[in-house]
Design an enzyme around this catalytic site. Structure first.
Site, mmCIF file in Angstrom:
data_model
loop_
_atom_site.group_PDB
_atom_site.id
_atom_site.type_symbol
_atom_site.label_atom_id
_atom_site.label_comp_id
_atom_site.label_asym_id
_atom_site.label_seq_id
_atom_site.Cartn_x
_atom_site.Cartn_y
_atom_site.Cartn_z
ATOM 1 N N TYR A 3 0.821 -1.207 0.000
ATOM 2 C CA TYR A 3 0.000 0.000 0.000
ATOM 3 C C TYR A 3 0.849 1.248 0.000
ATOM 4 C CZ TYR A 3 0.783 0.953 5.038
ATOM 5 O OH TYR A 3 1.327 1.270 6.258
ATOM 6 N N LEU A 21 10.899 1.175 7.185
ATOM 7 C CA LEU A 21 10.346 1.684 5.928
ATOM 8 C C LEU A 21 11.150 2.906 5.487
ATOM 9 C CD1 LEU A 21 7.940 1.205 3.955
ATOM 10 C CD2 LEU A 21 6.923 3.212 5.019
ATOM 11 N N GLU A 49 11.584 2.176 14.383
ATOM 12 C CA GLU A 49 10.729 3.279 13.907
ATOM 13 C C GLU A 49 9.456 3.291 14.719
ATOM 14 O OE1 GLU A 49 9.602 2.473 9.781
ATOM 15 O OE2 GLU A 49 9.595 0.329 10.209
ATOM 16 N N LYS A 90 6.423 -2.091 1.859
ATOM 17 C CA LYS A 90 5.251 -1.510 2.533
ATOM 18 C C LYS A 90 4.042 -2.430 2.415
ATOM 19 C CE LYS A 90 3.196 3.091 3.226
ATOM 20 N NZ LYS A 90 3.311 3.098 4.679
HETATM 21 N N1 PDD Z 1 2.767 4.958 7.314
HETATM 22 N N2 PDD Z 1 7.401 3.716 8.997
HETATM 23 C C1 PDD Z 1 6.268 3.005 8.963
HETATM 24 C C2 PDD Z 1 6.235 1.679 9.651
HETATM 25 C C3 PDD Z 1 5.136 3.505 8.293
HETATM 26 O O1 PDD Z 1 4.010 2.788 8.255
HETATM 27 C C4 PDD Z 1 5.202 4.782 7.663
HETATM 28 C C5 PDD Z 1 4.038 5.369 6.906
HETATM 29 C C6 PDD Z 1 6.410 5.500 7.744
HETATM 30 C C7 PDD Z 1 6.587 6.855 7.085
HETATM 31 O O2 PDD Z 1 6.647 6.754 5.687
HETATM 32 P P1 PDD Z 1 6.144 7.936 4.738
HETATM 33 O O3 PDD Z 1 6.894 9.145 5.163
HETATM 34 O O4 PDD Z 1 6.496 7.489 3.385
HETATM 35 O O5 PDD Z 1 4.660 8.091 4.976
HETATM 36 C C8 PDD Z 1 7.497 4.923 8.396
HETATM 37 C C9 PDD Z 1 1.579 5.400 6.611
HETATM 38 C C10 PDD Z 1 1.416 6.888 6.620
HETATM 39 C C11 PDD Z 1 0.367 4.664 7.149
HETATM 40 O O6 PDD Z 1 0.509 3.477 7.396
HETATM 41 O O7 PDD Z 1 -0.708 5.259 7.301
#
Ligand code: PDD
Length: 280
Positions: free
Chosen positions: A31, A204, A180, A148
């Site tokens: 996703y 991620l 994270e 992801k």
């Molecule tokens: N989540 N780490 C994890 C485990 C994440 O699920 C996300 C993003 C990030 C940040 O990545 P980015 O800057 O590309 O959004 C880091 C999304 C926003 C979610 O699951 O809703």
């Protein structure tokens, strides 16, 4: 709300997916979440490139071209009149009509689903003025967090553990070092230096992380990409997280220990402002 499913724009109540879909049965799906500010997609290209990487790593077919994906994103933002909010996209390996651990044949059509979430006030979020309280939990996720996937049960449980403890979110720790947040990348600031974990399969590769680190470097801030512990973060001047859904979110407390004076730090607040300004 109008949603997109496998080629069609439909009212959300009319969108359907097979019960045999591997996204549903096996979390065999990836996703992306792309934020929308002033009706414009933020860093679509970054999300599209990471989506392709996730698909490649799982040997999953792309459902359509990047241009078509952009078109679907734009159309949903327009149809749903989104000024501030996000677009959620999911690709699954689809199904050949049964449950099987073996992947279906390569010509099985992947499923593609997108929907919007309207979030008025996202940029001006009062939570960012208060800052987030964090608990730490063990990171027991699988070893390919750079992909992801929708395997979000443990991060979801982590968020619930934080809520039960009267906090906002959890940072995960593996072999003594912070990986994270449940849905964001983690940072602390000490003596003007921003510290965050380097990229690897353990986290991620955040699209917001990349943008914020570039903006921090342009603002002459020092950055160290290295492993760090919860104790180090607790002793920091300030901390924050980054994600497409919350941008830069200041962190004011970790496992009951207040950072600095317990309010959002100046560097986190400045990076949030720069990020919002530059993204618009
Ligand atoms: N989540 N780490 C994890 C485990 C994440 O699920 C996300 C993003 C990030 C940040 O990545 P980015 O800057 O590309 O959004 C880091 C999304 C926003 C979610 O699951 O809703």
């Amino acid at each position: 709300r109008t949603v997109y499913v496998n080629g069609a724009y439909l009212p959300e109540t009319e969108a359907t997916i097979s019960i045999f879909d591997r996204g549903f049965l096996m979390a065999d799906a990836v996703y992306e979440v792309t934020s929308v500010l002033d009706g414009k997609l933020i860093d679509f290209e970054g999300h599209a490139v990471r989506l392709q990487r996730s698909l490649d790593e799982l040997e999953m077919a792309a459902p359509c071209t990047q241009e078509e994906l952009l078109e679907i994103h734009r159309k949903l933002v327009e149809l749903n009149d989104i000024d501030e909010g996000l677009v959620y996209l999911q690709v699954t390996r689809g199904s050949d009509g049964d449950r099987d651990f073996v992947f279906p044949s390569a010509d099985t059509k992947p499923s593609l689903v997108l929907f919007t979430q309207n979030k008025p006030g996202l940029a001006d979020n009062p939570a960012a003025k208060k800052g987030a309280k964090i608990i730490s939990i063990e990171d027991i996720r699988w070893g390919r967090r750079d992909i992801k996937t929708v395997q979000l049960l443990y991060p979801s449980m982590g968020k619930m553990m934080a809520k039960k403890a009267g906090c906002d979110d959890a940072w995960m720790v593996e072999d003594g070092y912070v990986t994270e947040g449940t849905s964001n990348n983690a940072y602390f600031v000490k003596d003007g230096v921003i510290v965050t974990r380097p990229l690897s399969n353990d986290i991620l590769h955040g699209i917001t992380r990349k943008a914020v680190l570039r903006m921090a470097a342009e603002a002459q801030l020092k950055i160290e990409e290295r492993l760090f512990t919860i104790e180090e973060a607790q002793a920091a001047d300030e901390a924050f997280t980054t994600s497409a859904s919350a941008f830069v979110m200041p962190v004011v407390e970790i496992d009951g220990v207040a950072l600095g004076d317990g309010t959002p730090g100046p560097i986190a607040s400045r990076l949030r402002e720069i990020y919002l300004d530059e993204s618009r």
